[in-house]
Motif scaffolding. Sequence first.
Motif, PDB file in Angstrom:
ATOM      1  N   THR A  32     -23.971 -30.345 -16.331  1.00 34.24           N
ATOM      2  CA  THR A  32     -22.773 -31.147 -16.535  1.00 34.24           C
ATOM      3  C   THR A  32     -22.842 -32.463 -15.774  1.00 34.24           C
ATOM      4  O   THR A  32     -22.287 -33.466 -16.220  1.00 34.24           O
ATOM      5  CB  THR A  32     -21.520 -30.378 -16.115  1.00 34.24           C
ATOM      6  N   ALA A  33     -23.519 -32.458 -14.622  1.00 32.97           N
ATOM      7  CA  ALA A  33     -23.634 -33.657 -13.805  1.00 32.97           C
ATOM      8  C   ALA A  33     -24.760 -33.495 -12.799  1.00 32.97           C
ATOM      9  O   ALA A  33     -25.166 -32.378 -12.471  1.00 32.97           O
ATOM     10  CB  ALA A  33     -22.324 -33.952 -13.075  1.00 32.97           C
ATOM     11  N   GLY A  35     -25.894 -35.167  -8.862  1.00 31.98           N
ATOM     12  CA  GLY A  35     -25.312 -35.933  -7.776  1.00 31.98           C
ATOM     13  C   GLY A  35     -26.119 -35.886  -6.502  1.00 31.98           C
ATOM     14  O   GLY A  35     -27.076 -35.109  -6.362  1.00 31.98           O
ATOM     15  N   ARG A  50     -22.436 -39.557  -8.014  1.00 29.11           N
ATOM     16  CA  ARG A  50     -22.549 -38.576  -9.082  1.00 29.11           C
ATOM     17  C   ARG A  50     -22.675 -39.274 -10.417  1.00 29.11           C
ATOM     18  O   ARG A  50     -22.099 -40.340 -10.631  1.00 29.11           O
ATOM     19  CB  ARG A  50     -21.324 -37.653  -9.094  1.00 29.11           C
ATOM     20  N   ILE A  51     -23.437 -38.653 -11.312  1.00 27.22           N
ATOM     21  CA  ILE A  51     -23.547 -39.144 -12.679  1.00 27.22           C
ATOM     22  C   ILE A  51     -23.440 -37.955 -13.616  1.00 27.22           C
ATOM     23  O   ILE A  51     -24.136 -36.951 -13.464  1.00 27.22           O
ATOM     24  CB  ILE A  51     -24.858 -39.940 -12.905  1.00 27.22           C
ATOM     25  N   THR A  52     -22.550 -38.047 -14.596  1.00 26.66           N
ATOM     26  CA  THR A  52     -22.379 -36.966 -15.548  1.00 26.66           C
ATOM     27  C   THR A  52     -23.444 -37.046 -16.629  1.00 26.66           C
ATOM     28  O   THR A  52     -24.153 -38.041 -16.765  1.00 26.66           O
ATOM     29  CB  THR A  52     -20.990 -37.016 -16.200  1.00 26.66           C
ATOM     30  N   SER A  53     -23.553 -35.989 -17.414  1.00 19.40           N
ATOM     31  CA  SER A  53     -24.524 -35.991 -18.504  1.00 19.40           C
ATOM     32  C   SER A  53     -24.234 -37.102 -19.504  1.00 19.40           C
ATOM     33  O   SER A  53     -25.150 -37.567 -20.193  1.00 19.40           O
ATOM     34  CB  SER A  53     -24.541 -34.635 -19.213  1.00 19.40           C
ATOM     35  N   THR A  57     -20.374 -42.538 -13.806  1.00 17.75           N
ATOM     36  CA  THR A  57     -20.739 -42.503 -12.394  1.00 17.75           C
ATOM     37  C   THR A  57     -19.523 -42.656 -11.502  1.00 17.75           C
ATOM     38  O   THR A  57     -18.506 -43.242 -11.888  1.00 17.75           O
ATOM     39  CB  THR A  57     -21.737 -43.618 -12.049  1.00 17.75           C
ATOM     40  N   GLY A  98     -24.983 -29.911 -11.284  1.00 14.78           N
ATOM     41  CA  GLY A  98     -23.786 -29.187 -11.647  1.00 14.78           C
ATOM     42  C   GLY A  98     -24.096 -28.004 -12.537  1.00 14.78           C
ATOM     43  O   GLY A  98     -25.239 -27.784 -12.946  1.00 14.78           O
ATOM     44  N   ASP A 107     -23.519 -24.376  -8.903  1.00 13.42           N
ATOM     45  CA  ASP A 107     -24.350 -25.549  -8.674  1.00 13.42           C
ATOM     46  C   ASP A 107     -25.716 -25.154  -8.115  1.00 13.42           C
ATOM     47  O   ASP A 107     -25.885 -24.108  -7.479  1.00 13.42           O
ATOM     48  CB  ASP A 107     -23.678 -26.492  -7.681  1.00 13.42           C
TER      49      ASP A 107
END
Length: 119
Positions: A32-33, A35, A50-53, A57, A98, A107
């Motif tokens: 999902t992310a 980080g 953090r960066i999501t899929s 950010t 994530g 996680d």
Amino acid sequence: QVQLVESGGGLVRPGGSLTLSCAVSRSIFSFTAMGWYRQAPGKERELVARITSGGFTNYAESVKGRFTISRDTAKNTVYLQMNSLKPEDTAVYYCNAGPLHFSGTSDYWGQGTQVTVSS
């Protein structure tokens, strides 16, 4: 299983730059992310970036404008570019993945890499 391996930590002078890498054993789009977190002695672990899929950010206020999270999907690698480093950035930095999409898993964490900012 899923493995996250950080690299790039070390000693750097105040005002200097450093790039951390996190190599992941499967596609980063599986999560999902992704980080970066850090933990200094005697302090709580905190989210750095953090960066999501989907590519969204977010950053801790203390690093906003100085740090940049990015990814190379072909290499299954996430990066943290750190500029204008300060002594208060000194910490162990951990890569985080994530939960897997639609899985309910916990996680995943790397082993950590030490970043020391000192003159």
